[in-house]
Design an enzyme around this catalytic site. Structure first.
Site, PDB file in Angstrom:
ATOM      1  N   VAL A 108       0.823  -1.202   0.000  1.00  0.00           N
ATOM      2  CA  VAL A 108       0.000   0.000   0.000  1.00  0.00           C
ATOM      3  C   VAL A 108       0.858   1.254   0.000  1.00  0.00           C
ATOM      4  O   VAL A 108       0.653   2.179  -0.786  1.00  0.00           O
ATOM      5  CB  VAL A 108      -0.945   0.008   1.221  1.00  0.00           C
ATOM      6  CG1 VAL A 108      -1.690   1.334   1.316  1.00  0.00           C
ATOM      7  CG2 VAL A 108      -1.929  -1.148   1.130  1.00  0.00           C
ATOM      8  N   ASP A 122      10.920   2.911   5.975  1.00  0.00           N
ATOM      9  CA  ASP A 122      10.542   1.569   6.424  1.00  0.00           C
ATOM     10  C   ASP A 122      11.660   1.065   7.330  1.00  0.00           C
ATOM     11  O   ASP A 122      12.844   1.266   7.031  1.00  0.00           O
ATOM     12  CB  ASP A 122      10.358   0.629   5.223  1.00  0.00           C
ATOM     13  CG  ASP A 122       9.538  -0.598   5.572  1.00  0.00           C
ATOM     14  OD1 ASP A 122       8.417  -0.735   5.043  1.00  0.00           O
ATOM     15  OD2 ASP A 122       9.995  -1.430   6.387  1.00  0.00           O
ATOM     16  N   THR A 160      -1.953  -3.869   9.719  1.00  0.00           N
ATOM     17  CA  THR A 160      -2.666  -4.053  10.983  1.00  0.00           C
ATOM     18  C   THR A 160      -3.211  -5.477  10.998  1.00  0.00           C
ATOM     19  O   THR A 160      -4.375  -5.703  10.619  1.00  0.00           O
ATOM     20  CB  THR A 160      -3.806  -3.033  11.149  1.00  0.00           C
ATOM     21  OG1 THR A 160      -4.508  -2.900   9.899  1.00  0.00           O
ATOM     22  CG2 THR A 160      -3.272  -1.680  11.545  1.00  0.00           C
ATOM     23  N   CYS A 204      -6.622  -7.878   4.159  1.00  0.00           N
ATOM     24  CA  CYS A 204      -7.787  -6.985   4.234  1.00  0.00           C
ATOM     25  C   CYS A 204      -9.060  -7.761   4.544  1.00  0.00           C
ATOM     26  O   CYS A 204      -9.531  -7.771   5.667  1.00  0.00           O
ATOM     27  CB  CYS A 204      -7.939  -6.210   2.926  1.00  0.00           C
ATOM     28  SG  CYS A 204      -6.696  -4.915   2.693  1.00  0.00           S
ATOM     29  N   ARG A 217       0.805 -13.232   2.716  1.00  0.00           N
ATOM     30  CA  ARG A 217       0.300 -13.034   4.080  1.00  0.00           C
ATOM     31  C   ARG A 217      -1.119 -13.581   4.225  1.00  0.00           C
ATOM     32  O   ARG A 217      -1.993 -13.280   3.436  1.00  0.00           O
ATOM     33  CB  ARG A 217       0.318 -11.548   4.439  1.00  0.00           C
ATOM     34  CG  ARG A 217       1.701 -10.951   4.630  1.00  0.00           C
ATOM     35  CD  ARG A 217       1.604  -9.462   4.898  1.00  0.00           C
ATOM     36  NE  ARG A 217       1.057  -8.749   3.748  1.00  0.00           N
ATOM     37  CZ  ARG A 217       0.733  -7.452   3.769  1.00  0.00           C
ATOM     38  NH1 ARG A 217       0.856  -6.749   4.878  1.00  0.00           N
ATOM     39  NH2 ARG A 217       0.259  -6.874   2.682  1.00  0.00           N
TER      40      ARG A 217
END
Length: 440
Positions: A22, A40, A90, A265, A336
């Site tokens: 993102v 980062d 998150t 997501c 992920r």
């Protein structure tokens, strides 16, 4: 002079914290119109960017080589910027509760390097209230500055669809919100520099936070409905794809299909909503049930593989199973929370260690996250069972002859098990030839 003016006149810089799937696209986009610092804390990732390599494959190596974006793992460089965009993951914990550690850590890093007059915008998906109740106090504590006086905060949920080259960052309306009207206008104008589709000004940060969680939960529920139908149709002996094809002839059919629902997501955001709802005394019924159905699909598919092996007379522990695809969705290297991992976990209970092929996945990530070593497609042979798990374009391009060549050529067709999770193979060809074919 407004902060927007300072940015377009390059009198100050904009920073993006978190250069993943993102953060990287938005950092590269802003670098075309402003001076941008890309931060980062993963030094190896920063080194790849310095070499002109895009591990996310979202913008491509050429764009990385051409960008003026300044890559760094030095947090003190954030002091050079007055507009900060937080785009860190998150995830959820093992118990399905929100893991806010990445966003809290990023907030502490910004707070230590925050200057007066700054605006901090969060893009990370959170449940309503996190930005104001969790992040702002951390910024104040770390910086010694006062929110609303020395700095402002906004929230603009990311809407990037990894692997999608049509619905790109620039073409998706951006939701923006802030704690003050003045900050909202500044944030809107800054994002309008790169978002061609324009922005939607939400009336509050909580509304914007909720909108992000809801849009993914809505998709999750719709897919869960289709998955539940697939579970029932399987017991009825009905092909769910045939049912869906028939249903979709009606003009108002929604077009959802059954499948594996993972990723960072849709496979995560509903749990954020459920968590906060339960904190407020409401126990989610539809959203939680939908997530439970989707979380169970990997095990269901693995059991179909096992049953197929048994029915065709295979000794399960000795069977050679080939899985095509490991990433959480097609045409992205992101592994992920891939629900293919759930299939592998279930198969491991029967001591089955499949050979896994994925032209997009990172060998390092595959080994680290799932403990598997990727195989090359050209090395696959003598399979008893082939599982098409992810709809990469490379797999869609395979001919029926390519699929047939993967099997042990001594096997009779009825002994060849083919599991088409994505329902993209030639169903009529394989069933007419007697393959033990099953699709979700």
């Amino acid at each position: 002079m407004t902060l927007y003016d300072q940015i377009i006149n390059k009198e100050t810089k904009l920073s993006v914290i978190g250069l993943g799937y993102v953060g990287m696209p938005i950092a590269v986009a802003f670098a075309k119109v402003a001076d941008v610092i890309g931060f980062d804390n993963n030094e190896s990732k920063i080194e790849l960017y310095h070499q002109g390599i895009d591990p996310t494959k979202e913008v491509g190596d050429e764009a990385i080589k051409a960008t003026t974006l300044e890559f760094t793992s030095d947090a003190t460089r954030l002091k050079e910027a007055l507009f900060h965009i937080v785009s860190v993951p998150t995830p959820i914990n093992q118990d399905k509760t929100p893991n806010l550690n990445p966003v809290e850590s990023a907030t502490r890093t910004i707070g230590k390097n925050l200057s007066k007059g700054s605006i901090v915008v969060y893009e990370s998906t959170v449940y309503p209230g996190v930005t104001e109740d969790v992040c702002i106090p951390i910024l104040e504590a770390e910086s010694g500055l006062k929110h609303g006086i020395d700095f402002a905060v906004g929230y603009s949920p990311e809407r990037i669809n990894p692997g999608d080259k049509v619905h790109t960052l620039e073409n998706i309306i951006k939701i923006v919100s802030a704690t003050t009207d003045e900050a909202l206008e500044e944030i809107s104008k800054v994002y309008e520099l790169v978002i061609k589709a324009g922005v939607h000004r939400a009336p509050s940060i909580k509304v914007a936070e909720a909108a992000k969680v809801v849009e993914n939960s809505q998709r999750d529920i719709n897919i869960a409905f289709m998955n539940e139908l697939a579970l029932v149709f399987d017991r009825m002996g009905i092909d769910s794809k045939d049912v869906i094809d028939a249903m979709n002839t009606k003009w108002n059919a929604l077009g959802f299909t059954p499948g594996l629902v993972g990723g960072h997501c849709i496979g995560v955001d509903p749990y954020y909503f459920v968590y906060e709802a339960e904190n407020l005394g409401y126990h989610s019924q539809i959203i939680k049930s939908g997530r439970e159905i989707n979380d169970g699909m990997g095990e269901f598919i693995a059991d179909k593989i096992i049953k197929g092996l048994i029915k065709t007379g295979k000794k399960v522990i000795e069977a050679k199973v080939v899985v095509l695809g490991l990433t959480f969705k097609e045409n992205t290297p992101d592994t992920r929370n891939s629900k293919v991992g759930d299939i592998l976990k279930r198969l491991a209970e029967y001591d089955i260690k499949p050979e896994i092929v994925d032209p997009w996945a990172s060998e390092t990530d595959a080994l680290k996250e799932y403990g598997v070593t990727l195989s090359k497609y050209e090395d696959i042979q003598d399979a008893d069972c082939v599982v098409l798990a992810v709809g990469h374009e490379a797999f869609k391009a395979l001919s029926v002859e390519d699929i047939e060549a993967l099997y042990n050529q001594k096997l009779a067709n009825e002994e060849r098990i083919l599991v088409d999770i994505k329902s993209i193979l030639d169903h009529e060809h394989f069933t007419s030839k007697g393959y033990t074919y099953w699709r979700l």
